[in-house]
Each structure stands twice: as C-alpha cells, then as structure tokens.
Design an enzyme around this catalytic site. Sequence first.
Site, PDB file in Angstrom:
ATOM      1  N   CYS A 131       9.321 -20.574  22.789  1.00  0.00           N
ATOM      2  CA  CYS A 131       8.905 -19.218  22.432  1.00  0.00           C
ATOM      3  C   CYS A 131      10.119 -18.338  22.172  1.00  0.00           C
ATOM      4  CB  CYS A 131       8.043 -18.620  23.549  1.00  0.00           C
ATOM      5  SG  CYS A 131       7.502 -16.941  23.204  1.00  0.00           S
ATOM      6  N   CYS A 134       9.666 -14.808  23.512  1.00  0.00           N
ATOM      7  CA  CYS A 134       9.845 -14.669  24.961  1.00  0.00           C
ATOM      8  C   CYS A 134      11.312 -14.744  25.381  1.00  0.00           C
ATOM      9  CB  CYS A 134       9.070 -15.764  25.683  1.00  0.00           C
ATOM     10  SG  CYS A 134       7.365 -15.960  25.185  1.00  0.00           S
ATOM     11  N   ASP A 135      12.060 -15.682  24.786  1.00  0.00           N
ATOM     12  CA  ASP A 135      13.378 -16.020  25.311  1.00  0.00           C
ATOM     13  C   ASP A 135      14.549 -15.713  24.384  1.00  0.00           C
ATOM     14  OD1 ASP A 135      12.045 -17.070  27.531  1.00  0.00           O
ATOM     15  OD2 ASP A 135      11.807 -19.019  26.564  1.00  0.00           O
TER      16      ASP A 135
END
Length: 303
Positions: A131, A134-135
């Site tokens: 992701c 997300c990261d």
Amino acid sequence: MYDIIIIGAGPAGLTAALYARRAGKRVLLLEGNSYGGQITLSPRVENYPGFAAISGTEFSDALLSQVLALDTETDFKVVTGLSRCEGGYRVLCDDDSELTAKSVIIAAGVHHRPLGVEREEELVGSGISYCAVCDGAFYAGAKVAVVGGGNTALGDALQLAQSSETVYLIHRRSEFRGESGLVEKLREKENVVFITPAVVTALHGEAELEAVTLKNPQTGETQQLSVAGLFVAVGQIPQNGAFAALVECDEAGYILADEAMATSAPGVFVAGDCRQKQVRQLTTAVSDGAIAALSACSYVDTL
C-alpha cells in the site's frame, strides 16, 4: 432471521445495504476488517461521476453515514462459512456464532497478491509494502521500487514520485496493462525509471530491505538494485474461500454470476470485486451493489 445478510462493507456492500434498507428489508451488514474497503486507500478519486475529486475515505464515510442513517444493523465478524438451512441460509462466523437470512449478498472483496519471493512475508513492514498510500511517506527522499503493470502499480509509482528520490517501475512484460495516460505521466517524471521486462527473484537485507535481485525473463540476465522500499502491486485474490463450496467460482476463485448478480445458489447474490468481471472500479462496485440488493429484495418478496 434477517431478510438479507450482506457480507462485506466496501462500496458494493454499503450500496447494497442502502438499497435494501430503502426497500424496507431487515438487513445485517457484516464486516471483518474496516468499513469502506480498498477505496479508503485512494487519496484522490477523480473518475466517480458527480465529483471532480474526492478522497476514497471521504467517499466511503459519506456512504456509510447514509447507510447508518437508515438504522441498518451492522456487526464486525469474519464469515467462515455459508450453508443452506430451513427457510434460507446459515452464515457461520469466526466467533462461532451462526446467523440466518432468507437471502445473502456476498461482497467480500479481494486482498493483495504477494510476489511469492523468499523472505517476502518476513520483510513486510520493513521495506515490503502492498500500500503506497499507507506507507509511501516513510520513504520520502529514498530510492524505492514498484512491481506491477496495472493501474494500481502505475498510480503507486506516480504517488511515490512526489516524495521519493528515485522510483523504479518493474514489470514482467514490456507493455503495461494500465491506462496509457498514466504511463505517459510517469515517463514525464525525471525520477521514475522503467525496468522491463523484469521480475524480482530475491530480497536482500537483514532487519530491513536493502536491495532486490531482478531477472530479465527473456535473456536470463540478472542485476541487483539498491532500494529501501518495495511496493508490490501484482494483482489481487478474491476472498471467497468461505463460499466456494456453495456457489460456483471460476479457476481464479471469482464468483460466477449473471446480470442480476445471481449466483448458482438460489437467493445468494454477489457484488463488487469478488465476482468474475472485466472491470473492477468504484463505479462498477456500487452498480453491482445496487443490482444485487434489488435482486435480493425481489427474491425475498417471492418467498
């Protein structure tokens, strides 16, 4: 016994709940992870009719609010099985509870497909990610790589290019499956490097990822690439294992259905990314949800 149990609270499941509740049915919406589905990972949605731009979280929050305003019953449970029972279907859950409904809508979605390379699972969160939304911020100013050839991989590379020093885009084929417009945008980025055709064959680093080995599938030539992060976007796996014994699926595990979203089991319908279809987009997910709900309502009305 509920009229309809909906399994999964992504855009398809939420839309199904909206339509079913507006039709006056007693509905239970089950979710095993978090409301909203994978669209919540998209920071900017620009292809949903009526919105020039909206974040995936904003969209799913608004849809969830609509559903809850109709007094829809919800519960956090992981569904482990689905079977017939007198008058309908029995839904088995991970907490050993059993729920029953006259009709069921499966909107279980999909999850990310791993590369299948040794130590991949070990390095998740320490250089391996599925992701970018997300990261990606953790790798600002670093060299990273994205593996994949579809729109997800292309979108991840575009996002990472905003903050990373270098983004290597790795694909096992010379041509990309994703939209040509996204490919052209990436080619305009000075810090994006295309490496095709190539596959990741090894991961290097002790506690954290430090490099990957790439192999050209045509020539057999290998190279080692130093990266701090590897973002994997090589496809998805439908989460239909709990239903495979009841409804017919294709070889990849996607549920087969007709235009009414009806499966091979009478009274069981499917919606969203977990069904077999050519296009998996936010628009097609909500369309599936609406059709499945209307079909389920019609089915319940005939009982």
